[in-house]
Design an enzyme around this catalytic site. Structure first.
Site, short mmCIF file in Angstrom:
data_model
loop_
_atom_site.label_atom_id
_atom_site.label_comp_id
_atom_site.label_asym_id
_atom_site.label_seq_id
_atom_site.Cartn_x
_atom_site.Cartn_y
_atom_site.Cartn_z
CG HIS A 81 -1.80 1.22 1.27
ND1 HIS A 81 -3.01 1.25 0.59
CD2 HIS A 81 -1.66 2.43 1.84
CE1 HIS A 81 -3.57 2.44 0.77
NE2 HIS A 81 -2.77 3.17 1.53
CG ASP A 160 -11.28 4.08 5.84
OD1 ASP A 160 -10.82 4.99 6.54
OD2 ASP A 160 -10.98 3.94 4.64
NE ARG A 167 -9.49 11.09 8.69
CZ ARG A 167 -8.62 10.26 8.10
NH1 ARG A 167 -9.00 9.07 7.67
NH2 ARG A 167 -7.37 10.61 7.96
CB SER A 182 -7.95 5.59 7.38
OG SER A 182 -8.24 5.60 6.01
CE LYS A 186 -8.41 2.54 3.23
NZ LYS A 186 -8.58 3.93 2.94
N1 URA Z 1 -5.18 7.04 2.69
C1 URA Z 1 -6.20 6.43 3.35
O1 URA Z 1 -6.69 5.40 2.91
N2 URA Z 1 -6.63 6.98 4.49
C2 URA Z 1 -6.14 8.12 5.01
O2 URA Z 1 -6.57 8.55 6.06
C3 URA Z 1 -5.09 8.76 4.32
C4 URA Z 1 -4.62 8.19 3.15
#
Ligand code: URA
Length: 432
Positions: A81, A160, A167, A182, A186
């Site tokens: 990621h 999320d 957010r 967050s 995932k």
């Molecule tokens: N990427 C995400 O998935 N979440 C965040 O809070 C910031 C970057």
């Protein structure tokens, strides 16, 4: 339990219990907690922070707010990621490379938003490529060829999904506990055994300093490890765009150049380092062996062949790749420097915005990007350039977008009179 009391407790800097965090996450996901109270709690978390236990609890409950993917039927699964970047094509190179080395990449990726690109948009710039497979098709493809990348399903960490959108409009994105939970909710829900994070720092990243990026990487590695995953992280520079090509089709073209062994440079270096770290963790082998294997997979052409197999498996027409005819924007412009000087820096966010202004990105989530739009940089960090020299070529399908993008790109360029001593470190830290 009342959400009012939870907000008040965090506003006073107190630690929230696991039950309180679960109450908030479950309540917000099902709609019992309204946006204004969730926003107030996010703001309190931004201002007061959370300790490790609270961040782990927040991650855990967000991960369990929807479906989790069970990859246990597949051996040696891995995921990577990136915290978001410009010219960041690494997934396109890493996925097929690792698939040739016995690592199964069953990956869900996102779309671009703001100035950053997303792997799903890039893949969709290959005519025919399908990013929405059923669960069964997804698993079968990984079993057959070792790699599949699809868009994130709606049911993966829905807490999320809602929170991130909230957010985004309440100035509560830049918070270590909120970003870490967050991303990790995932990644953990997506099921891979090994997860390697590419945490960016610099002008094009959420974390502006390498120190902040290291703190974020450490927090995410700890969360994943506590939940039984093999974790690693690289902290890498986004002080300059990673690749020379920025925009969806253009980044696919650059990834293909790397896979064919035609291109060296920062993007390839980060790809090789990420892939070697994933391989070493996933197979439990020493790093030098992992580097040799990754380099061999690319140099032998096996990674490129696997890339073609993967693209075809998801419906992509590989003749566009083999015959070098992926369509790029028909309107082009050379952007020239007005001054002499050494390239001391670039505001990478502005470079990404210039690409968006050409049509490559979205202003709102529902926009359809122009996949053929973007730009190719012709300069490198630290290089001496002269007035009148081309610094980039712009590509778009809409001629009217060239002027604004040109201005934006020029405003990103930082020149100095003297050679630059301290260039940003491309790979600042590796955390294992
Ligand atoms: N990427 C995400 O998935 N979440 C965040 O809070 C910031 C970057």
């Amino acid at each position: 339990m009342r959400i009012f009391d939870i907000i008040s407790k965090k506003r006073h800097g107190e630690k929230l219990s696991d039950e309180e965090i679960k109450f908030f996450v479950d309540g917000y996901t099902c709609g019992d907690v309204p946006d204004y109270q969730a926003a107030a709690l996010c703001m309190a978390i931004c201002c007061r922070g959370m300790d490790e236990e609270e961040v782990s609890a927040l991650t855990y409950h967000m991960m369990n707010s929807g479906d989790t993917v069970d990859l246990s039927a597949l051996p040696c699964t891995a995921d990577k990621h990136s915290t978001g970047g410009v010219g960041d094509l690494t997934s396109l190179v890493i996925a097929p490379t690792l698939a040739t080395l016995g690592v199964n990449i069953a990956k869900m990726s996102g779309r671009g938003l703001g100035h950053t690109g997303g792997t799903i948009d890039k893949l969709e710039s290959i005519p025919g490529f399908c990013t929405a497979l059923t669960g069964e098709q997804f698993m079968k493809q990984v079993r057959d060829i070792g790699v599949a990348i699809i868009g994130q399903t709606a049911d993966l960490a829905p807490a999320d999904k809602k929170l991130y959108a909230l957010r985004d409009v309440t100035a509560t994105v830049e918070s270590l506990p909120l970003i870490a939970s967050s991303i990790m909710s995932k990644k953990l829900a997506a099921g891979a055994e090994t997860i390697v994070l590419d945490v960016k720092y610099g002008s094009g990243a959420f974390m502006k300093t390498p120190e902040d990026a290291v703190n974020l990487a450490d927090a995410m590695v700890k969360i994943g490890r506590d939940m039984g995953r093999r974790m690693g992280a690289l902290v890498t520079s986004m002080e300059f765009p990673l690749g020379r090509k920025i925009g969806n089709t253009l980044e696919v073209i650059e990834a293909v150049e790397i896979l064919r062994g035609e291109l060296e440079g920062d993007a390839k270096t980060v790809c090789v380092n990420l892939a070697a770290n994933i391989l070493s963790l996933a197979k439990n082998i020493p790093m030098d062996e992992a580097f040799d294997a990754v380099n061999e997979a690319i140099n032998s052409g096996r990674a490129y062949e696997k890339f073609l197999t993967w693209i075809a498996a998801q419906g992509g027409d590989v003749s566009y790749i083999k015959e070098n005819r992926l369509p790029v924007g028909k309107f082009t412009r050379e952007v020239v420097s007005a001054n002499d000087g050494y390239v001391s820096g670039m505001d990478t966010e502005r470079v990404g915005l210039a690409s968006c202004m050409l049509g490559a990105g979205r202003v709102t989530k529902d926009d359809e990007p122009d996949l053929s739009a973007g730009l190719v940089l012709h300069i490198n960090p630290g290089e001496k350039i002269t007035a009148g020299q081309s610094i980039a070529t712009l590509y778009t399908s809409d001629e009217g977008k060239l002027d604004g993008a040109e201005k934006m790109l020029l405003s990103s360029l930082k020149l100095s009179d003297a050679p630059v001593e301290d260039m940003p470190t491309l790979i600042y830290k590796v955390i294992r």
